[in-house]
Write an enzyme that holds these catalytic residues in place. Structure first.
Site, short mmCIF file in Angstrom:
data_model
loop_
_atom_site.label_atom_id
_atom_site.label_comp_id
_atom_site.label_asym_id
_atom_site.label_seq_id
_atom_site.Cartn_x
_atom_site.Cartn_y
_atom_site.Cartn_z
N GLY A 1 6.00 -6.85 1.04
CA GLY A 1 5.36 -6.63 2.33
C GLY A 1 6.32 -6.94 3.45
CD GLU B 1 10.27 -2.01 7.59
OE1 GLU B 1 10.54 -1.51 6.48
OE2 GLU B 1 9.64 -3.08 7.70
CD GLU C 1 10.84 -4.44 -1.63
OE1 GLU C 1 11.29 -4.25 -0.48
OE2 GLU C 1 9.97 -3.74 -2.14
CE LYS D 1 -5.50 -8.88 -1.29
NZ LYS D 1 -5.09 -7.91 -0.23
N PRO D 2 -3.95 -6.22 -5.10
CG PRO D 2 -5.46 -4.50 -5.58
CD PRO D 2 -5.13 -5.94 -5.90
CD1 TRP E 1 -0.10 -1.49 3.15
CD2 TRP E 1 0.57 0.64 3.32
NE1 TRP E 1 0.67 -1.39 4.27
CE2 TRP E 1 1.08 -0.10 4.42
CE3 TRP E 1 0.85 2.00 3.23
CZ2 TRP E 1 1.87 0.49 5.41
CZ3 TRP E 1 1.64 2.58 4.21
CH2 TRP E 1 2.13 1.83 5.28
CG ASN E 2 5.01 1.10 0.93
OD1 ASN E 2 4.61 0.23 0.17
ND2 ASN E 2 6.26 1.15 1.35
CB CYS F 1 10.65 -1.13 1.83
SG CYS F 1 10.89 -0.86 0.06
#
Length: 500
Positions: A218, A368, A240, A166-167, A142-143, A274
């Site tokens: 994600g 993170e 990723e 699949k968003p 989503w970012n 990320c």
């Protein structure tokens, strides 16, 4: 007595800044996902049959259509993520340039080529090509809801595959709009389909036996669950995941430029990047001067949803709890907030937070954060900075600011990460020819560039005997004399000693 509850058939995408409903989207269940994959299988056969040139033209036309719809796409991103409109426009531009590169370079990277067979097989003509996998499932974040998945979608399509996307449930409208644009340019078959929904929809895609590869972006914990689903069918995956990326500031660095880049890397998109900067290691002799510049710049930033805001809200509400925990832990363990602090969290926004004197084993340094916070550390020299940079399970990206080119390049090569930029923030992400990906907890596999194209293809080797050799070593009629001649030849070709 238990009461059965029906699964929802739709869900809203919300503007994280206002809480308003942007749109309603269907929840695609496992059956709907299976049907989409079946349609993609047929589309993949047709798409592959078009050949390189026809696919190139169509993808370049998709790129053109996306460009003409740039502001429409950016507005959708702005509404669903809350990020500033100009940042959404920049993200879309980056997606456009990557699609352009993939379309133009796919045949050169993946097309059939002749390979020299070596002296022992001179009678063979050897060819190598990279064939499409078939159906690629993409599970996006989503970012950066258009740029990041385009690194998989665009390259998978260019390699000759059909894609089921699949968003994120936070940004479904971005995926739906992208599919509409592709469908308008390529109406014959659904080479890109979108399935919307929550985690169950993504799980159905990952566990489908008819998907040939999954591209996932994600968190690390979610990646492990996706991998477990893929393992049921031995479906390969490129992952990723997150990072805990650094900025290293050398003694002879341009401090104004370094502070500007570190601040952008830490605060842009509300720190929800990320490859964003979460740690800064500054050589002792310039530490105070750098920190002064960084804090002065940070104090001018303001989050919001208006056009003048530097960045937007925290898109995923539960992330605020992690941000608050990291700030509190850092302060409880002796850290100092030189900009902001616990009071900077004002849901759904978080104002800039700069922390110093934070222990290396604190959550704010090891985990993170994914928010507009940054820790700044004093180090003896660039070697100590590299050592501390690598003292983490993450290994995605980072940057080095230095006036010494040789020292900077040498340090960049020693950093355990997939990408490092020198005297700029994340310059590699703008270069479509360069691979993008990490190591360790940051994932594996690569998107972008030639490596990204090969990620969505399988190598196929074909040999053809052009003429028969005077002796056949792979035969039961082989003689001792023939074998002796071969051994003499091998010894002549490979048995000599080489001088150092």
């Amino acid at each position: 007595m238990s009461v059965a509850t029906e699964s929802p058939t739709s869900f809203p995408s919300l503007n994280p800044a206002t809480g308003e409903v942007v749109a309603e989207h269907p929840v695609h269940d496992a059956d709907a996902v299976a049907k989409a994959v079946a349609r993609a299988r047929e589309a993949a056969r047709w798409w592959r049959g078009l050949g390189w040139k026809e696919r190139r033209v169509r993808l370049l036309n998709v790129k053109g259509s996306l460009t003409r719809n740039l502001n429409r796409m950016a507005e959708t991103i702005h509404q669903e993520t809350g990020k500033p409109l100009q940042d959404a426009q920049l993200e879309t531009i980056m997606a456009i340039t990557h699609l352009d590169w993939a379309a133009r370079n796919a045949e050169k990277v993946l097309g059939r080529r002749t390979v020299f067979p070596g002296l022992m097989s001179l009678n063979q003509k050897c060819e190598l090509e990279y064939q499409p996998l078939g159906v690629v499932g993409v599970i996006g974040p989503w970012n950066y809801p258009i740029f990041t998945p385009m690194g998989s979608i665009g390259y998978a399509l260019a390699a000759g595959n059909a894609v089921v996307f699949k968003p994120s449930e936070f940004t479904p409208g971005v995926g739906v709009l992208l599919a509409e644009i592709v469908d308008a340019v390529v109406p014959e078959h659904p080479v890109l389909q979108v399935v919307t929904g929550l985690g169950e929809t993504g799980a159905a895609l990952a566990s489908s036996p008819d998907v040939d590869k999954i591209a996932f972006t994600g968190s690390g914990p979610t990646a492990k669950r996706v991998m477990a689903a893929c393992a049921q069918n031995l479906t390969p995956i490129v992952a990723e995941c997150g990072g805990k990326d650094v900025a290293i500031v050398d003694a002879d660095a341009d401090l104004d430029a370094a502070a500007d880049a570190a601040l952008w890397g830490a605060m842009a998109n509300a720190g929800q990047t990320c490859i964003g900067v979460e740690r800064v290691y500054v050589v002792d002799s310039v530490y105070d001067a750098f920190l002064g510049r960084l804090t002065a710049k940070a104090e001018k930033l303001r989050p919001g949803f208006d056009r003048e805001a530097a960045y937007g809200p925290i898109t995923m509400p539960r992330q605020i709890d992690i941000i608050e925990r990291h700030i509190a832990d850092a302060l409880e363990r002796g850290g100092r907030a030189v900009v902001g602090g616990p009071g900077s969290v004002r849901k759904p926004y978080v104002e800039p937070v700069i922390l110093t004197d934070v222990p290396e084993d604190s959550a704010a340094v090891c985990e993170e954060t994914f928010g507009p916070t940054i820790t700044v550390h004093r180090v003896r020299d660039i070697d100590e900075a590299v050592e501390k940079t690598n003292a983490t399970n993450y290994g995605l990206a980072g940057m080095i600011f230095s006036g010494d080119r040789k020292r900077a390049v040498e340090a960049a090569r020693r950093i355990r990460s997939g990408m490092t930029s020198i005297n700029a923030f994340a310059a590699f992400a703008l270069v479509a020819a360069l691979p993008f990906g990490g190591v360790g907890e940051s994932g594996f596999g690569r998107i972008h560039g030639a490596d990204g194209l090969r990620e969505f293809a399988r190598a196929k080797a074909v040999t053809r005997q052009r003429f028969a050799l005077p002796m056949n070593l792979t035969s039961f009629e082989r003689t001792e004399q023939e074998m002796a001649r071969v051994l003499n030849l091998v010894n002549m070709l490979h048995g000599r000693r080489y001088k150092r």
